[in-house]
Design a protein around this motif. Structure first.
Motif, PDB file in Angstrom:
ATOM      1  N   GLY A  56      -0.463  -7.612  -6.318  1.00 42.93           N
ATOM      2  CA  GLY A  56      -1.919  -7.721  -6.217  1.00 42.93           C
ATOM      3  C   GLY A  56      -2.462  -8.466  -7.419  1.00 42.93           C
ATOM      4  N   TYR A  73       0.814  -1.212   0.000  1.00 44.28           N
ATOM      5  CA  TYR A  73       0.000   0.000   0.000  1.00 44.28           C
ATOM      6  C   TYR A  73       0.854   1.270   0.000  1.00 44.28           C
ATOM      7  CZ  TYR A  73      -4.329  -2.580   0.304  1.00 44.28           C
ATOM      8  OH  TYR A  73      -5.383  -3.396   0.021  1.00 44.28           O
ATOM      9  N   ASP A  82      -5.304  -7.345  -2.668  1.00 45.39           N
ATOM     10  CA  ASP A  82      -3.912  -7.059  -2.324  1.00 45.39           C
ATOM     11  C   ASP A  82      -3.198  -8.401  -2.105  1.00 45.39           C
ATOM     12  OD1 ASP A  82      -4.339  -7.953   0.351  1.00 45.39           O
ATOM     13  OD2 ASP A  82      -4.805  -5.936   1.041  1.00 45.39           O
TER      14      ASP A  82
END
Length: 130
Positions: free
Chosen positions: A92, A23, A111
């Protein structure tokens, strides 16, 4: 003054360091706090997420009904193809990439730990014409 202020999205996972890195790269975020069991990040736009260690975490199974969703995060972007390339390059995977082109197009992904998220095309906030 509100009774409750917005906090942050927290995702449980087996390896918070690895998921935080995914992220951080996707959102061009920075790490703001870390401990043995939790990592927090903040994106350039102020969006905050945390990743908490849970040795028993099981990935959501969306779109299958068992164990579905658990949590769902929506992101907004202008270049959906570019986002998709970045998501895949970071580990991902696409979940739902139906051909829904247009101003409300959205695409679903997972993810690396299996949490689902959606990337929607950025829509104008201008009033509807005609």
């Amino acid at each position: 003054m509100p009774l409750v202020n917005a906090g942050l999205v927290v995702l449980d996972c087996a390896e918070p360091e690895k998921l935080a890195e995914f992220y951080k790269e996707l959102l061009q975020a920075e790490e703001t706090d870390a401990s043995a069991n939790r990592v927090e990040i903040r994106g350039a736009d102020g969006f905050r997420m945390a990743f908490r260690r849970d040795g028993n975490a099981t990935p959501p199974s969306w779109p299958r009904p068992e164990n579905a969703f658990q949590a769902h995060v929506d992101f907004v972007a202008d270049d959906l193809d570019g986002v998709e390339r970045k998501v895949v390059a970071l580990g991902g995977r696409p979940l739902d990439t139906k051909d829904a082109a247009g101003p409300y197009e959205e695409r679903g992904y997972a993810d690396p730990a299996g949490h689902s998220f959606t990337v929607r095309r950025h829509t104008s906030s201008a009033p509807k014409q005609g």
